[in-house]
Design a protein around this motif. Structure first.
Motif, mmCIF file in Angstrom:
data_model
loop_
_atom_site.group_PDB
_atom_site.id
_atom_site.type_symbol
_atom_site.label_atom_id
_atom_site.label_comp_id
_atom_site.label_asym_id
_atom_site.label_seq_id
_atom_site.Cartn_x
_atom_site.Cartn_y
_atom_site.Cartn_z
ATOM 1 N N GLU A 38 40.448 45.111 44.652
ATOM 2 C CA GLU A 38 41.590 46.002 44.810
ATOM 3 C C GLU A 38 41.242 47.478 44.790
ATOM 4 O OE1 GLU A 38 44.209 44.993 41.651
ATOM 5 O OE2 GLU A 38 44.737 43.030 42.460
ATOM 6 N N SER A 39 40.224 47.865 44.045
ATOM 7 C CA SER A 39 40.049 49.279 43.711
ATOM 8 C C SER A 39 38.983 49.992 44.508
ATOM 9 C CB SER A 39 39.727 49.417 42.216
ATOM 10 O OG SER A 39 40.713 48.778 41.441
ATOM 11 N N GLY A 40 38.297 49.333 45.408
ATOM 12 C CA GLY A 40 37.296 50.005 46.212
ATOM 13 C C GLY A 40 35.887 49.828 45.695
ATOM 14 N N LEU A 41 35.059 50.838 45.929
ATOM 15 C CA LEU A 41 33.635 50.801 45.608
ATOM 16 C C LEU A 41 33.365 51.711 44.416
ATOM 17 C CD1 LEU A 41 30.696 49.982 46.438
ATOM 18 C CD2 LEU A 41 30.676 52.034 47.868
ATOM 19 N N PHE A 42 32.572 51.183 43.452
ATOM 20 C CA PHE A 42 32.215 51.945 42.270
ATOM 21 C C PHE A 42 30.702 52.188 42.280
ATOM 22 C CE2 PHE A 42 36.081 49.743 41.329
ATOM 23 C CZ PHE A 42 36.830 50.621 40.559
ATOM 24 N N MET A 43 30.311 53.315 41.703
ATOM 25 C CA MET A 43 28.886 53.625 41.615
ATOM 26 C C MET A 43 28.623 54.385 40.320
ATOM 27 S SD MET A 43 26.419 56.227 42.047
ATOM 28 C CE MET A 43 26.965 57.412 43.266
ATOM 29 N N PHE A 44 27.590 53.956 39.599
ATOM 30 C CA PHE A 44 27.159 54.671 38.408
ATOM 31 C C PHE A 44 25.765 55.220 38.645
ATOM 32 C CE2 PHE A 44 24.992 54.856 34.259
ATOM 33 C CZ PHE A 44 25.790 55.823 33.654
ATOM 34 N N ASP A 45 25.625 56.545 38.496
ATOM 35 C CA ASP A 45 24.341 57.217 38.669
ATOM 36 C C ASP A 45 23.680 57.353 37.301
ATOM 37 O OD1 ASP A 45 22.289 59.185 39.010
ATOM 38 O OD2 ASP A 45 23.242 59.779 40.889
ATOM 39 N N LEU A 48 23.862 52.093 40.408
ATOM 40 C CA LEU A 48 24.437 50.760 40.326
ATOM 41 C C LEU A 48 25.758 50.753 41.084
ATOM 42 C CD1 LEU A 48 24.576 47.861 39.138
ATOM 43 C CD2 LEU A 48 25.733 48.877 37.152
ATOM 44 N N TYR A 49 25.911 49.799 42.022
ATOM 45 C CA TYR A 49 27.129 49.680 42.823
ATOM 46 C C TYR A 49 27.826 48.375 42.486
ATOM 47 C CZ TYR A 49 25.079 53.357 45.765
ATOM 48 O OH TYR A 49 24.534 54.516 46.231
ATOM 49 N N TRP A 50 29.148 48.400 42.468
ATOM 50 C CA TRP A 50 29.926 47.170 42.343
ATOM 51 C C TRP A 50 31.288 47.362 43.005
ATOM 52 C CZ3 TRP A 50 29.186 50.508 38.260
ATOM 53 C CH2 TRP A 50 30.312 50.988 37.599
ATOM 54 N N ALA A 51 31.956 46.237 43.279
ATOM 55 C CA ALA A 51 33.238 46.288 43.984
ATOM 56 C C ALA A 51 34.123 45.160 43.470
ATOM 57 C CB ALA A 51 33.041 46.149 45.491
ATOM 58 N N ASP A 52 35.434 45.430 43.489
ATOM 59 C CA ASP A 52 36.381 44.382 43.153
ATOM 60 C C ASP A 52 37.351 44.186 44.306
ATOM 61 O OD1 ASP A 52 38.315 46.368 43.047
ATOM 62 O OD2 ASP A 52 38.330 46.488 40.868
ATOM 63 N N ILE A 89 34.782 41.038 39.615
ATOM 64 C CA ILE A 89 33.817 41.795 40.410
ATOM 65 C C ILE A 89 33.251 40.861 41.472
ATOM 66 C CG2 ILE A 89 31.685 43.121 40.382
ATOM 67 C CD1 ILE A 89 34.096 44.448 39.046
ATOM 68 N N MET A 90 33.552 41.151 42.740
ATOM 69 C CA MET A 90 33.136 40.276 43.830
ATOM 70 C C MET A 90 31.662 40.415 44.168
ATOM 71 S SD MET A 90 35.807 38.553 44.715
ATOM 72 C CE MET A 90 35.436 37.935 46.346
ATOM 73 N N SER A 91 31.107 41.635 44.016
ATOM 74 C CA SER A 91 29.725 41.829 44.430
ATOM 75 C C SER A 91 29.160 43.057 43.729
ATOM 76 C CB SER A 91 29.637 41.996 45.951
ATOM 77 O OG SER A 91 28.293 42.012 46.375
ATOM 78 N N ALA A 92 27.832 43.087 43.581
ATOM 79 C CA ALA A 92 27.151 44.216 42.950
ATOM 80 C C ALA A 92 25.733 44.291 43.487
ATOM 81 C CB ALA A 92 27.146 44.083 41.426
ATOM 82 N N ASP A 93 25.161 45.490 43.466
ATOM 83 C CA ASP A 93 23.779 45.675 43.898
ATOM 84 C C ASP A 93 23.242 46.923 43.223
ATOM 85 O OD1 ASP A 93 21.392 45.229 45.126
ATOM 86 O OD2 ASP A 93 22.180 45.206 47.166
ATOM 87 N N TYR A 94 21.912 47.052 43.213
ATOM 88 C CA TYR A 94 21.266 48.152 42.499
ATOM 89 C C TYR A 94 20.289 48.864 43.420
ATOM 90 C CZ TYR A 94 18.513 50.745 39.073
ATOM 91 O OH TYR A 94 17.879 51.743 38.374
ATOM 92 N N ASP A 95 20.371 50.206 43.442
ATOM 93 C CA ASP A 95 19.474 51.065 44.204
ATOM 94 C C ASP A 95 18.371 51.536 43.262
ATOM 95 O OD1 ASP A 95 18.176 52.967 45.666
ATOM 96 O OD2 ASP A 95 19.924 54.248 46.018
#
Length: 969
Positions: free
Chosen positions: A506-513, A500-504, A488-494
């Protein structure tokens, strides 16, 4: 083995980033020369008009106009007196040109050229007098003023030669000579101004923003326009020429150009001036989108776009690879590079540099974080955690308690208040907070962590899982999962929307609500510029900023967690670093976006204002009739295009100037004949309106960036009807057609009626013949035989006087049946007679039947109606007479048998097409029950009435008599 492969991957990424740093980067600018479309590479003057186009005067190539994508040239073949243009000025909607043969004027709205003045020698400079006129200089040192159609030559100044002139913001005219003297023209004479004392030489000057800037003998001076007595000497060199763009002084010598801040006199845009290199500036222009244009005397034009992203590479002689950016608790930005250490910036200004020390040398550096006292904590792999003291010295910080001796910490994370720390290691993570210090082992390396709502609540990413830490306890959420193993290259929280956002890689942007308990994935299919994401950050409006190998992208989500808007920032927007690094993208407390890349440090200032770009409305380039060379000008009024019916197909061409982002320049149009939706014009700008309908129409065009429809180009079009489409002709033709149709319909109707009458008469004649013959035949055969039976039974009755009573009864019954059959046969024979269809004959027949029936009864029978001429003319359809007779015979028979009446009346009438026949008695009557069947043959009477579609009405009351009425309505 898994840890080994993971570390190899990290080292490979690090190698790629470090290698990319060696790639030479240069600031983004555009170059335009003859090959790009300019008429000639010597460009002495540039201006931008109110429509947004940039105009370039060339020496020998005519006039060139640029819309951001394409050039359009105007030369002698288009109406210019000469292709050699030295200067130009915009006055209202006219562009006045100083050419080799005089003064020309180009209408900026209609693109038409007018030759204003023709001169023997070339015009070399022109200035506006701010009153609708202009001054210009002609070869040979002559100066003229042109206003309201009058040309006045200014007198020469005795004792010196005037070499240069310029007007100030008020239109007042100033001159300079070769001896450093400055003069103001009063309208009658020259007034000498002691602006630069004791300086002899060519004096070049410009008025800008209430100041006079002058250069002479390598020195520059500045003085307020209303007070020339105490000029300020500027600490900048003057070589050949200069120009002022807002708060920037651009200076050129015969080899290079320089830019200085007009207030601080500090150098600016050194990366641009160095990249452009050898150039003799002839003019400078700042367009309405913030871009800068530099024209040269032989090297064409350079465009420095008004980009939102600015770089800070001038902070170092070597372009640094910035791989970590953080903001401290005082709002200062800390940007760390591989080569030059950390740069500390406050309000975008460099305030401190943290140079590599012999202890650290920034090898293995991961990031800098700030504790609750705002002390910077540096972490270096294999060296540990260091605190930077007030003397800018690194002091080794103590290691966390309970940290296994055989583990290797690879990164650390602080809570937002700086009091809680997480140390991420290859085989677990360590949490240190208030009253707690604990080690948590994991099977895979802990690579990334981010604080959630509370200071002791974190999301931790390992090589294969997503864990959550709160109150010292580790737990997982089934709905929030890493979809595949990876770093996981980066993550941040709203914290506002609990996302919760994170990215790797290869796979793009992930978000958990957290509110929905649902996970989302975003990639290029949903609008991302790339699925390889190095870093991400959230700004003050919860926009997501991601850094990829293609630049930086801003992503906006809807309340339904769908991507609704994206904005890319690459070299066209000033971010020529392109590839970003991990931990090197933040939105600071002022919503400035700081970007670290393999090309250095960049910043997007006030990112939230990027939603309001400057734009221009579409411009009508040309208009004409389709397949018709007739000029459209006579039909174009100020607010309406008034077109004849024969010329209702138009061929239009539009352009859309855009200097900053020409790729986003899209023209949308709305044509009322096609509905209310906005459609996009092709890139050529061509629009065909074919066979426009008669009446008033509106064509609306706007820039695609103009989402609020603030600058809409309206073209009102009216197509007049032809003479055969005028109201009087339409009214006349409508009346004529209606009359013709009426007469035609009347003719065919009468013809059809006559034919129907003839057919009916022929049919009735044939029917009458048949009915007459049938009656005669039936009478002759059946009547004679019935008469014979009656006679024979009479004779037999005389002979059987002595016969038994039962035999005599049978014979009597035979006689009665014969008489009844004879009577019914007589009725039938009468009804087939052609005369029986007349209404008058029917009622007479019914009257005769009644008189015979009641002749020997105690009942008084009376007919109360008389025949009329109308009754005699009325004929009923064939077969109805028999039913009418049988109905009333049945009614009369019932009266005789059951009514016990003393009086019986028959009445009939005829009104229009309606007729009626009624039989009344004053007998005992009966109670009506609504049922007709079983009451004295009333059912048969009803059936017969239904067969001829007549209405039978029976009214009776006990001891009040009975009435039977038959009508056709």
């Amino acid at each position: 083995m898994a840890i080994f492969m993971f570390m190899c991957r990290l080292h490979f990424i690090f190698f790629l980033l470090l290698s990319a740093a060696t790639i030479a980067q240069r600031p983004y600018y555009e170059y335009f020369g003859v090959q790009q479309g300019i008429g000639q590479s010597q460009v002495p003057k540039m201006v931008q008009d109110h429509n947004g186009f940039v105009w370039m005067a060339t020496k020998g190539g005519g006039l060139s106009r640029f819309d951001g994508k394409n050039f359009k040239s105007f030369r002698k073949s288009d109406g210019l007196q000469s292709n050699d243009i030295s200067d130009m000025v915009i006055i209202e909607d006219q562009l006045f040109l100083a050419t080799g043969r005089g003064i020309d004027a180009l209408n900026l709205n209609k693109l038409s050229i007018q030759n204003v003045l023709s001169t023997e020698m070339s015009a070399t400079k022109i200035c506006s007098d701010q009153k609708g006129g202009f001054y210009f200089k002609q070869g040979g040192g002559k100066y003229f003023h042109f206003s309201e159609g009058q040309l006045i030559e200014l007198p020469k100044l005795e004792g010196t030669e005037l070499t240069f002139f310029e007007t100030d913001e008020n239109g007042d005219l100033y001159f300079s000579d070769m001896f450093g003297n400055l003069y103001r023209w009063t309208g009658k004479n020259y007034f000498k101004i002691a602006f630069v004392p004791k300086e002899e030489g060519f004096l070049y000057f410009i008025f800008h923003d209430g100041f006079l800037y002058a250069g002479v003998n390598g020195k520059m001076y500045r003085s307020p326009s209303n007070d020339f007595s105490t000029p300020e000497k500027l600490n900048v060199p003057f070589f050949y020429t200069f120009d002022i763009l807002k708060n920037e002084i651009w200076i050129s010598n015969f080899r290079n150009s320089f830019c200085f801040d007009a207030k601080t006199l500090h150098p600016k845009y050194e990366e641009w001036t160095k990249a452009i290199g050898n150039i003799i500036l002839s003019d400078m222009l700042e367009d309405q989108e913030g871009g800068r244009w530099l024209s040269s005397d032989g090297r064409g034009v350079f465009h420095l776009p008004g980009v939102p992203v600015h770089n800070y590479n001038h902070l170092s002689d070597i372009e640094p690879v910035v791989f970590n950016i953080e903001e401290d608790r005082e709002g200062r930005v800390w940007a760390t590079s591989f080569h030059k250490g950390t740069y500390v910036l406050d309000n975008q200004k460099l305030v401190k540099t943290i140079n590599p020390s012999s202890l650290t040398n920034f090898e293995g550096y991961r990031r800098v974080l700030f504790d609750d006292q705002n002390r910077p904590h540096y972490y270096f792999r294999r060296r540990g955690e260091f605190v930077l003291n007030n003397q800018s010295n690194f002091v080794l910080h103590r290691s966390p308690e309970n940290l296994p001796s055989d583990t290797e910490v690879i990164d650390m994370v602080f809570s937002r208040n700086g009091k809680n720390q997480l140390y991420l290691a290859l085989n677990g993570f360590h949490y240190r907070g208030e009253g707690l210090s604990k080690w948590y082992p994991t099977e895979q390396p802990a690579t990334r962590a981010v604080q959630l709502n509370e200071p002791d609540q974190f999301a931790i990413f390992t090589g294969d899982s997503l864990l959550f830490l709160k109150d010292g306890e580790v737990y997982s959420i089934p709905e929030a999962q890493k979809l595949q193993p990876g770093y996981i290259m980066s993550a941040d929280y709203d914290s506002l929307n609990h996302r919760l956002y994170w990215a790797d890689l290869e796979s793009g942007l992930f978000m958990f609500d957290f509110d929905e308990k649902k996970q989302y994935v975003f990639d290029t299919k949903q609008g991302l510029s790339s699925s390889l994401i190095y870093c991400l950050s959230l700004d003050g409006k919860q926009n997501i900023w991601i850094g990829t190998e293609r630049g930086v992208q801003r992503v906006t989500l809807s309340s339904e967690n769908q991507i609704i808007k994206t904005q890319d920032y690459a070299k066209e927007q000033g971010f020529f670093g392109i590839e970003t690094n991990s931990n090197s993208l933040i939105a600071d407390s002022h919503d400035n976006i700081w970007i670290g890349s393999v090309g250095g440090l960049f910043v997007l200032l006030d990112s939230l204002n990027e939603d309001n770009p400057h734009f221009f409305p579409p411009f009508l380039e040309a208009a004409g009739f389709l397949f018709d060379t007739t000029a459209i000008g006579p039909y174009q009024k100020t607010d309406l295009w008034d077109l004849p019916y024969q010329k209702r197909s138009l061929q239009l061409k539009f352009s859309l100037p855009a200097m900053k982002n020409p790729g986003r320049a899209k023209i949308l149009y709305q044509w009322d004949e096609e509905g209310t939706s906005w459609e996009q014009l092709p890139e050529s700008g061509d629009l065909l309106l074919n066979n426009i309908g008669i009446g008033n129409h509106t064509l609306r065009l706007r820039n695609a960036l103009d989402t609020k429809e603030q600058k809409v180009l309206l073209i009102n079009i009216r197509v007049n009807p032809p003479w055969w489409g005028s109201w009087w002709f339409i009214a006349f033709m409508t009346a004529a057609i209606i009359l013709f149709i009426y007469q035609l319909q009347k003719y065919f109707s009468n013809k059809k009626l006559r034919k129907e009458i003839e057919l009916r008469e022929l049919r009735e004649e044939a029917e009458n013949e048949i009915r007459t013959q049938l009656g005669q035949d039936f009478h002759d055969e059946v009547g004679n035989r019935l008469a014979s039976i009656t006679t024979q039974t009479g004779v037999l009755s005389l002979k059987m006087k002595e016969a038994p009573s039962d035999e005599k009864a049978v014979l009597s019954q035979i006689q009665q049946n014969a008489r009844k059959l004879y009577s019914d046969t007589k009725d039938f024979i009468w009804t087939i007679n052609p005369e029986s269809s007349r209404f008058s004959e029917i009622v007479i027949y019914i009257k005769d039947v009644g008189e015979k029936l009641f002749e020997y009864s105690p009942m008084n029978f009376l007919c109360e109606s008389e025949l009329t001429t109308e009754m005699e003319k009325t004929t009923l359809p064939s077969g109805q007479s028999m039913q009418l007779i049988m109905i009333f015979k049945e009614a009369m028979t019932n009266v005789v048998k059951h009514s016990e009446a003393t009086k019986v009346t028959l009445s009939f009438g005829k009104v229009g097409e309606n007729w009626n026949i009624e039989l009344k008695d004053n007998g005992i009557g009966f109670e009506e029950t609504g049922e007709v069947s079983g009451h004295f043959g009333l059912g048969n009477m009803k059936d017969r009435a239904d067969k001829i579609q007549a209405k039978l009405t029976i009214a009776s009351k006990k001891n009040k008599g009975t009435s039977i009425r038959l009508s056709n309505s």
